[in-house]
Design a protein around this motif. Structure first.
Motif, PDB file in Angstrom:
ATOM      1  N   ILE A  18       0.857  -1.183   0.000  1.00 16.52           N
ATOM      2  CA  ILE A  18       0.000   0.000   0.000  1.00 16.52           C
ATOM      3  C   ILE A  18       0.893   1.232   0.000  1.00 16.52           C
ATOM      4  CG2 ILE A  18      -1.749   1.290   1.283  1.00 16.52           C
ATOM      5  CD1 ILE A  18      -2.611  -1.423   2.499  1.00 16.52           C
ATOM      6  N   CYS A  19       0.573   2.178  -0.877  1.00 17.06           N
ATOM      7  CA  CYS A  19       1.293   3.452  -0.922  1.00 17.06           C
ATOM      8  C   CYS A  19       0.304   4.555  -0.560  1.00 17.06           C
ATOM      9  CB  CYS A  19       1.864   3.692  -2.321  1.00 17.06           C
ATOM     10  SG  CYS A  19       2.597   5.333  -2.525  1.00 17.06           S
ATOM     11  N   ILE A  20       0.652   5.342   0.448  1.00 25.00           N
ATOM     12  CA  ILE A  20      -0.193   6.445   0.904  1.00 25.00           C
ATOM     13  C   ILE A  20       0.555   7.745   0.660  1.00 25.00           C
ATOM     14  CG2 ILE A  20      -1.322   7.500   2.907  1.00 25.00           C
ATOM     15  CD1 ILE A  20      -1.320   4.621   4.145  1.00 25.00           C
ATOM     16  N   VAL A  21      -0.112   8.696   0.002  1.00 22.77           N
ATOM     17  CA  VAL A  21       0.448  10.033  -0.198  1.00 22.77           C
ATOM     18  C   VAL A  21      -0.301  10.970   0.739  1.00 22.77           C
ATOM     19  CG1 VAL A  21       0.862  11.909  -1.822  1.00 22.77           C
ATOM     20  CG2 VAL A  21       0.958   9.538  -2.619  1.00 22.77           C
ATOM     21  N   GLN A  22       0.448  11.657   1.613  1.00 19.69           N
ATOM     22  CA  GLN A  22      -0.144  12.574   2.578  1.00 19.69           C
ATOM     23  C   GLN A  22       0.152  14.018   2.197  1.00 19.69           C
ATOM     24  OE1 GLN A  22       0.046  10.408   6.774  1.00 19.69           O
ATOM     25  NE2 GLN A  22       1.999  11.189   6.156  1.00 19.69           N
ATOM     26  N   ASP A  23      -0.690  14.918   2.702  1.00 17.60           N
ATOM     27  CA  ASP A  23      -0.437  16.341   2.538  1.00 17.60           C
ATOM     28  C   ASP A  23       0.633  16.795   3.523  1.00 17.60           C
ATOM     29  OD1 ASP A  23      -1.441  17.986   0.581  1.00 17.60           O
ATOM     30  OD2 ASP A  23      -3.393  18.248   1.514  1.00 17.60           O
ATOM     31  N   ASP A  24       1.176  17.956   3.281  1.00 21.01           N
ATOM     32  CA  ASP A  24       2.226  18.519   4.131  1.00 21.01           C
ATOM     33  C   ASP A  24       1.587  19.317   5.262  1.00 21.01           C
ATOM     34  OD1 ASP A  24       4.643  19.322   5.129  1.00 21.01           O
ATOM     35  OD2 ASP A  24       5.076  20.738   3.530  1.00 21.01           O
ATOM     36  N   GLU A  25       0.918  18.608   6.160  1.00 21.60           N
ATOM     37  CA  GLU A  25       0.240  19.250   7.285  1.00 21.60           C
ATOM     38  C   GLU A  25       0.838  18.739   8.596  1.00 21.60           C
ATOM     39  OE1 GLU A  25      -2.217  21.543   7.132  1.00 21.60           O
ATOM     40  OE2 GLU A  25      -2.074  21.528   4.945  1.00 21.60           O
ATOM     41  N   PRO A  26       1.140  19.639   9.526  1.00 22.75           N
ATOM     42  CA  PRO A  26       1.764  19.197  10.773  1.00 22.75           C
ATOM     43  C   PRO A  26       0.821  18.406  11.691  1.00 22.75           C
ATOM     44  CG  PRO A  26       1.387  21.562  10.824  1.00 22.75           C
ATOM     45  CD  PRO A  26       1.032  21.086   9.442  1.00 22.75           C
ATOM     46  N   ARG A  27      -0.437  18.775  11.762  1.00 19.48           N
ATOM     47  CA  ARG A  27      -1.354  18.134  12.712  1.00 19.48           C
ATOM     48  C   ARG A  27      -2.143  16.995  12.095  1.00 19.48           C
ATOM     49  NH1 ARG A  27      -3.465  23.782  14.612  1.00 19.48           N
ATOM     50  NH2 ARG A  27      -1.453  24.602  15.174  1.00 19.48           N
ATOM     51  N   THR A  28      -2.806  17.278  10.998  1.00 12.87           N
ATOM     52  CA  THR A  28      -3.649  16.267  10.360  1.00 12.87           C
ATOM     53  C   THR A  28      -3.123  16.016   8.954  1.00 12.87           C
ATOM     54  OG1 THR A  28      -5.158  17.968   9.570  1.00 12.87           O
ATOM     55  CG2 THR A  28      -5.711  16.903  11.652  1.00 12.87           C
ATOM     56  N   ALA A  29      -2.309  15.024   8.813  1.00 15.77           N
ATOM     57  CA  ALA A  29      -1.741  14.687   7.508  1.00 15.77           C
ATOM     58  C   ALA A  29      -2.833  14.005   6.689  1.00 15.77           C
ATOM     59  CB  ALA A  29      -0.532  13.788   7.674  1.00 15.77           C
ATOM     60  N   GLN A  30      -3.591  14.820   5.952  1.00 15.21           N
ATOM     61  CA  GLN A  30      -4.703  14.319   5.153  1.00 15.21           C
ATOM     62  C   GLN A  30      -4.192  13.435   4.018  1.00 15.21           C
ATOM     63  OE1 GLN A  30      -7.129  17.447   3.566  1.00 15.21           O
ATOM     64  NE2 GLN A  30      -8.627  16.044   2.707  1.00 15.21           N
ATOM     65  N   ILE A  31      -4.868  12.313   3.794  1.00 15.47           N
ATOM     66  CA  ILE A  31      -4.488  11.412   2.705  1.00 15.47           C
ATOM     67  C   ILE A  31      -4.927  12.025   1.386  1.00 15.47           C
ATOM     68  CG2 ILE A  31      -4.894   9.149   1.664  1.00 15.47           C
ATOM     69  CD1 ILE A  31      -5.087   8.010   4.475  1.00 15.47           C
ATOM     70  N   ARG A  32      -3.982  12.151   0.454  1.00 17.24           N
ATOM     71  CA  ARG A  32      -4.271  12.702  -0.873  1.00 17.24           C
ATOM     72  C   ARG A  32      -4.379  11.616  -1.923  1.00 17.24           C
ATOM     73  NH1 ARG A  32      -3.686  17.754  -2.165  1.00 17.24           N
ATOM     74  NH2 ARG A  32      -5.133  17.019  -3.726  1.00 17.24           N
ATOM     75  N   ALA A  33      -3.768  10.436  -1.668  1.00 20.17           N
ATOM     76  CA  ALA A  33      -3.871   9.315  -2.614  1.00 20.17           C
ATOM     77  C   ALA A  33      -3.548   8.026  -1.885  1.00 20.17           C
ATOM     78  CB  ALA A  33      -2.929   9.508  -3.793  1.00 20.17           C
ATOM     79  N   LEU A  34      -4.145   6.949  -2.397  1.00 20.46           N
ATOM     80  CA  LEU A  34      -3.930   5.613  -1.856  1.00 20.46           C
ATOM     81  C   LEU A  34      -3.817   4.658  -3.036  1.00 20.46           C
ATOM     82  CD1 LEU A  34      -3.960   3.822   0.728  1.00 20.46           C
ATOM     83  CD2 LEU A  34      -6.408   3.591   0.373  1.00 20.46           C
ATOM     84  N   PHE A  35      -2.702   3.935  -3.104  1.00 23.09           N
ATOM     85  CA  PHE A  35      -2.456   2.983  -4.192  1.00 23.09           C
ATOM     86  C   PHE A  35      -2.249   1.607  -3.576  1.00 23.09           C
ATOM     87  CE2 PHE A  35      -1.037   7.113  -5.581  1.00 23.09           C
ATOM     88  CZ  PHE A  35      -1.587   7.221  -6.851  1.00 23.09           C
ATOM     89  N   GLN A  36      -2.988   0.607  -4.060  1.00 16.64           N
ATOM     90  CA  GLN A  36      -2.879  -0.742  -3.530  1.00 16.64           C
ATOM     91  C   GLN A  36      -2.389  -1.678  -4.624  1.00 16.64           C
ATOM     92  OE1 GLN A  36      -7.010   0.149  -1.683  1.00 16.64           O
ATOM     93  NE2 GLN A  36      -6.341  -1.811  -0.861  1.00 16.64           N
ATOM     94  N   SER A  37      -1.598  -2.684  -4.231  1.00 18.30           N
ATOM     95  CA  SER A  37      -1.015  -3.587  -5.218  1.00 18.30           C
ATOM     96  C   SER A  37      -2.043  -4.503  -5.869  1.00 18.30           C
ATOM     97  CB  SER A  37       0.109  -4.414  -4.584  1.00 18.30           C
ATOM     98  OG  SER A  37      -0.381  -5.175  -3.506  1.00 18.30           O
ATOM     99  N   ASP A  38      -3.276  -4.525  -5.366  1.00 20.21           N
ATOM    100  CA  ASP A  38      -4.322  -5.326  -6.008  1.00 20.21           C
ATOM    101  C   ASP A  38      -4.999  -4.574  -7.152  1.00 20.21           C
ATOM    102  OD1 ASP A  38      -5.963  -3.494  -4.721  1.00 20.21           O
ATOM    103  OD2 ASP A  38      -7.032  -4.976  -3.515  1.00 20.21           O
ATOM    104  N   GLY A  39      -4.473  -3.385  -7.489  1.00 25.33           N
ATOM    105  CA  GLY A  39      -4.990  -2.630  -8.618  1.00 25.33           C
ATOM    106  C   GLY A  39      -5.962  -1.526  -8.249  1.00 25.33           C
ATOM    107  N   ARG A  40      -6.376  -1.443  -7.006  1.00 22.57           N
ATOM    108  CA  ARG A  40      -7.294  -0.384  -6.576  1.00 22.57           C
ATOM    109  C   ARG A  40      -6.503   0.845  -6.139  1.00 22.57           C
ATOM    110  NH1 ARG A  40     -10.526  -2.560  -1.926  1.00 22.57           N
ATOM    111  NH2 ARG A  40      -8.590  -3.668  -1.535  1.00 22.57           N
TER     112      ARG A  40
END
Length: 140
Positions: A18-40
């Motif tokens: 699983i690859c998670i891309v987070q925003d550059d936020e100090p308190r709440t690193a909001q997820i901007r993208a999620l990539f899974q090896s099953d293709g989703r």
């Protein structure tokens, strides 16, 4: 990020990466993208709404109101007419971009301080349709 916050996290959950891309936020690193090896995979607008959603069959690109702008099917993913992919390029923020060129060529790029890291999050999966064998016709 130049701030020291984590931008991209890659983890393993059993047999899946699983690859998670987070925003550059100090308190709440909001997820901007999620990539899974099953293709989703899913990419999100800054407000958290869905931007791009992909599966082993194909994907779709939504505008900020949630309306479908584009839809595509991966080659050999389903019988019948195919809607080919035109390359998709989006910027999740000023440091992270996503390029979708093919099912196995989905790139997440991180650029900061003149240096770049590029990750291929694409997967080559195929959908197999299982057909039940037919009973032979009986004459009567």
């Amino acid at each position: 990020y130049p701030s020291g916050h984590l931008a991209i996290i890659i983890s393993r959950d059993r047999d899946e990466l699983i690859c998670i891309v987070q925003d550059d936020e100090p308190r709440t690193a909001q997820i901007r993208a999620l990539f899974q090896s099953d293709g989703r995979s899913t990419c999100y607008y800054p407000n958290g709404d869905e931007w791009i959603n992909m599966s082993i069959q194909g994907g779709q690109y939504l505008d900020q109101a949630g309306n479908r702008v584009r839809r595509w099917m991966w080659p050999n993913s389903s019988p019948g007419p195919q809607v080919p992919l035109s390359p998709v390029f989006i910027s999740l923020n000023r440091h992270v971009g996503v390029r979708i060129l093919a099912q196995d060529k989905i790139f997440v790029s991180f650029l900061a301080m003149g240096r770049q890291a590029k990750f291929n999050m694409g997967t080559k999966l195929q959908v197999f349709v299982h057909a039940e064998p037919r009973e032979p016709a009986r004459g009567g």
